[in-house]
Every structure is written in structure tokens, then in C-alpha cells.
Design a protein around this motif. Structure first.
Motif, PDB file in Angstrom:
ATOM      1  N   VAL A  30       0.841  -1.194   0.000  1.00  0.00           N
ATOM      2  CA  VAL A  30       0.000   0.000   0.000  1.00  0.00           C
ATOM      3  C   VAL A  30       0.878   1.246   0.000  1.00  0.00           C
ATOM      4  CG1 VAL A  30      -1.637   1.328   1.361  1.00  0.00           C
ATOM      5  CG2 VAL A  30      -1.982  -1.122   1.068  1.00  0.00           C
ATOM      6  N   THR A  31       1.922   1.238   0.819  1.00  0.00           N
ATOM      7  CA  THR A  31       2.825   2.383   0.886  1.00  0.00           C
ATOM      8  C   THR A  31       3.529   2.587  -0.442  1.00  0.00           C
ATOM      9  OG1 THR A  31       3.158   2.019   3.235  1.00  0.00           O
ATOM     10  CG2 THR A  31       4.791   3.367   2.106  1.00  0.00           C
ATOM     11  N   MET A  32       4.010   1.501  -1.027  1.00  0.00           N
ATOM     12  CA  MET A  32       4.696   1.620  -2.316  1.00  0.00           C
ATOM     13  C   MET A  32       3.716   2.043  -3.402  1.00  0.00           C
ATOM     14  SD  MET A  32       7.784   1.327  -1.792  1.00  0.00           S
ATOM     15  CE  MET A  32       8.369   1.295  -3.469  1.00  0.00           C
ATOM     16  N   GLY A  33       2.486   1.568  -3.331  1.00  0.00           N
ATOM     17  CA  GLY A  33       1.478   1.980  -4.303  1.00  0.00           C
ATOM     18  C   GLY A  33       1.232   3.474  -4.223  1.00  0.00           C
ATOM     19  N   ARG A  34       1.164   4.006  -3.016  1.00  0.00           N
ATOM     20  CA  ARG A  34       0.986   5.452  -2.832  1.00  0.00           C
ATOM     21  C   ARG A  34       2.187   6.209  -3.382  1.00  0.00           C
ATOM     22  NH1 ARG A  34       0.292   5.927   2.906  1.00  0.00           N
ATOM     23  NH2 ARG A  34      -1.003   4.107   2.992  1.00  0.00           N
ATOM     24  N   PHE A  35       3.367   5.658  -3.132  1.00  0.00           N
ATOM     25  CA  PHE A  35       4.601   6.282  -3.632  1.00  0.00           C
ATOM     26  C   PHE A  35       4.575   6.348  -5.159  1.00  0.00           C
ATOM     27  CE2 PHE A  35       8.841   5.591  -5.396  1.00  0.00           C
ATOM     28  CZ  PHE A  35       9.477   6.732  -4.948  1.00  0.00           C
ATOM     29  N   TRP A  36       4.219   5.241  -5.799  1.00  0.00           N
ATOM     30  CA  TRP A  36       4.190   5.216  -7.270  1.00  0.00           C
ATOM     31  C   TRP A  36       3.071   6.103  -7.811  1.00  0.00           C
ATOM     32  CZ3 TRP A  36       8.483   4.158  -9.171  1.00  0.00           C
ATOM     33  CH2 TRP A  36       9.303   3.159  -8.661  1.00  0.00           C
ATOM     34  N   ASP A  37       1.938   6.179  -7.110  1.00  0.00           N
ATOM     35  CA  ASP A  37       0.868   7.090  -7.532  1.00  0.00           C
ATOM     36  C   ASP A  37       1.348   8.541  -7.490  1.00  0.00           C
ATOM     37  OD1 ASP A  37      -0.867   5.006  -7.970  1.00  0.00           O
ATOM     38  OD2 ASP A  37      -1.965   5.262  -6.070  1.00  0.00           O
ATOM     39  N   ASP A  38       2.043   8.903  -6.424  1.00  0.00           N
ATOM     40  CA  ASP A  38       2.581  10.259  -6.314  1.00  0.00           C
ATOM     41  C   ASP A  38       3.604  10.522  -7.418  1.00  0.00           C
ATOM     42  OD1 ASP A  38       1.002  10.774  -4.145  1.00  0.00           O
ATOM     43  OD2 ASP A  38       2.606  10.493  -2.659  1.00  0.00           O
ATOM     44  N   GLU A  39       4.412   9.528  -7.697  1.00  0.00           N
ATOM     45  CA  GLU A  39       5.430   9.678  -8.746  1.00  0.00           C
ATOM     46  C   GLU A  39       4.775   9.885 -10.113  1.00  0.00           C
ATOM     47  OE1 GLU A  39       9.372  10.006  -9.868  1.00  0.00           O
ATOM     48  OE2 GLU A  39       8.520   9.814  -7.867  1.00  0.00           O
ATOM     49  N   ARG A  40       3.745   9.111 -10.412  1.00  0.00           N
ATOM     50  CA  ARG A  40       3.012   9.277 -11.683  1.00  0.00           C
ATOM     51  C   ARG A  40       2.333  10.643 -11.746  1.00  0.00           C
ATOM     52  NH1 ARG A  40       2.047   3.699 -11.042  1.00  0.00           N
ATOM     53  NH2 ARG A  40       0.255   4.090  -9.691  1.00  0.00           N
ATOM     54  N   ARG A  41       1.745  11.070 -10.648  1.00  0.00           N
ATOM     55  CA  ARG A  41       1.080  12.380 -10.605  1.00  0.00           C
ATOM     56  C   ARG A  41       2.087  13.503 -10.861  1.00  0.00           C
ATOM     57  NH1 ARG A  41       1.099  15.751  -6.836  1.00  0.00           N
ATOM     58  NH2 ARG A  41       1.689  14.261  -5.225  1.00  0.00           N
ATOM     59  N   ARG A  42       3.256  13.409 -10.225  1.00  0.00           N
ATOM     60  CA  ARG A  42       4.293  14.424 -10.444  1.00  0.00           C
ATOM     61  C   ARG A  42       4.772  14.430 -11.888  1.00  0.00           C
ATOM     62  NH1 ARG A  42       7.295  12.278  -6.421  1.00  0.00           N
ATOM     63  NH2 ARG A  42       6.133  12.568  -4.531  1.00  0.00           N
ATOM     64  N   PHE A  43       4.917  13.246 -12.470  1.00  0.00           N
ATOM     65  CA  PHE A  43       5.355  13.140 -13.867  1.00  0.00           C
ATOM     66  C   PHE A  43       4.341  13.811 -14.789  1.00  0.00           C
ATOM     67  CE2 PHE A  43       5.282  10.910 -17.941  1.00  0.00           C
ATOM     68  CZ  PHE A  43       6.573  11.136 -18.362  1.00  0.00           C
ATOM     69  N   ILE A  44       3.058  13.555 -14.564  1.00  0.00           N
ATOM     70  CA  ILE A  44       2.006  14.146 -15.400  1.00  0.00           C
ATOM     71  C   ILE A  44       1.976  15.662 -15.216  1.00  0.00           C
ATOM     72  CG2 ILE A  44      -0.504  14.289 -15.701  1.00  0.00           C
ATOM     73  CD1 ILE A  44      -0.554  11.245 -15.071  1.00  0.00           C
ATOM     74  N   GLU A  45       2.090  16.131 -13.986  1.00  0.00           N
ATOM     75  CA  GLU A  45       2.103  17.572 -13.737  1.00  0.00           C
ATOM     76  C   GLU A  45       3.289  18.235 -14.420  1.00  0.00           C
ATOM     77  OE1 GLU A  45       2.029  18.008  -9.512  1.00  0.00           O
ATOM     78  OE2 GLU A  45      -0.116  17.614  -9.362  1.00  0.00           O
ATOM     79  N   ASP A  46       4.458  17.600 -14.366  1.00  0.00           N
ATOM     80  CA  ASP A  46       5.643  18.153 -15.029  1.00  0.00           C
ATOM     81  C   ASP A  46       5.451  18.193 -16.541  1.00  0.00           C
ATOM     82  OD1 ASP A  46       6.846  18.489 -12.582  1.00  0.00           O
ATOM     83  OD2 ASP A  46       8.129  16.717 -12.750  1.00  0.00           O
ATOM     84  N   ALA A  47       4.872  17.145 -17.098  1.00  0.00           N
ATOM     85  CA  ALA A  47       4.639  17.110 -18.542  1.00  0.00           C
ATOM     86  C   ALA A  47       3.654  18.211 -18.948  1.00  0.00           C
ATOM     87  CB  ALA A  47       4.112  15.745 -18.965  1.00  0.00           C
ATOM     88  N   ARG A  48       2.594  18.393 -18.187  1.00  0.00           N
ATOM     89  CA  ARG A  48       1.631  19.463 -18.497  1.00  0.00           C
ATOM     90  C   ARG A  48       2.277  20.834 -18.375  1.00  0.00           C
ATOM     91  NH1 ARG A  48      -3.478  16.926 -15.245  1.00  0.00           N
ATOM     92  NH2 ARG A  48      -4.065  15.427 -16.838  1.00  0.00           N
ATOM     93  N   ARG A  49       3.074  21.018 -17.341  1.00  0.00           N
ATOM     94  CA  ARG A  49       3.763  22.299 -17.154  1.00  0.00           C
ATOM     95  C   ARG A  49       4.697  22.570 -18.333  1.00  0.00           C
ATOM     96  NH1 ARG A  49       6.268  21.133 -12.767  1.00  0.00           N
ATOM     97  NH2 ARG A  49       4.419  21.374 -11.510  1.00  0.00           N
TER      98      ARG A  49
END
Length: 109
Positions: A30-49
Motif C-alpha cells: 500500500v505504501t509503495m502503491g501510494r509512492f508510485w501514484d505520487d510519482e506518476r502524478r508528479r510526472f504528469i504535472e511536469d509534462a503538463r507544465r
């Protein structure tokens, strides 16, 4: 005898309030899943920016190029062509600026 019993009881270690927590495979996933979700979210935000920055740079470059072209036309005295180019460009502020400059250059009377 009572003193010996009290001494013997005090020599025994008191129970600890500390617990040993063993890692749980479910909690780790669960912790690693949250970590990877945050990582994907940051990647998408960076790409949009990055897309927004690239778009803004493109618009700025286009407006600068358009301003240079309009400056050349106005300097050459071709206000009608400048008005047509400004109209087709689609930027209201540039269109209004060209109209204002051309109206000021046109002799009244």
C-alpha cells in the motif's frame, strides 16, 4: 525474608511498553502503491507544465514575428496591408494597436 523477596522481584526486568512491529507485506505494498501514484502524478504535472511553457514560448515567438512584420509594413506606409495581416492574426490587442497607429499616420482633413 520479605526483604529478600522484594529484592528478587526488583531484579526481574519490568515488562516493556515497546512493541516490535514486524513489516507487513500488505502495508508495504500500500505504501509503495501510494509512492508510485505520487510519482506518476508528479510526472504528469511536469509534462503538463512543460506543454504550457512550450505553448507560451510559441505564442510569444509568433507575436514577436508578427510585430516585426507589421512594423515593416507600417514603416513602408502600407497601412491597409498591415490592417489585413493584423486582422488575420487573431490578436485583438495587435489589431487595435495597428488601427491606432495607422489612424494616427493617416492625415485627417
Amino acid at each position: 525474608m520479605l526483604v529478600a523477596t522484594l529484592i528478587a522481584l526488583s531484579a526481574v526486568a519490568a515488562p516493556s511498553n515497546h512493541q516490535v512491529i514486524q513489516p507487513s507485506p500488505n502495508a508495504a505494498s500500500v505504501t509503495m502503491g501510494r509512492f508510485w501514484d505520487d510519482e506518476r502524478r508528479r510526472f504528469i504535472e511536469d509534462a503538463r507544465r512543460d506543454q504550457v511553457v512550450a505553448y507560451r514560448q510559441t505564442v510569444i515567438a509568433h507575436r514577436v514575428e508578427l510585430a516585426d512584420q507589421l512594423d515593416r509594413l507600417i514603416a513602408a506606409g502600407d497601412c491597409e496591408q498591415a490592417r489585413i495581416v493584423a486582422q488575420h492574426a487573431g490578436y485583438r490587442d495587435i489589431r487595435e494597436g495597428v488601427a491606432r497607429v495607422c489612424d494616427a499616420r493617416t492625415p485627417r482633413g
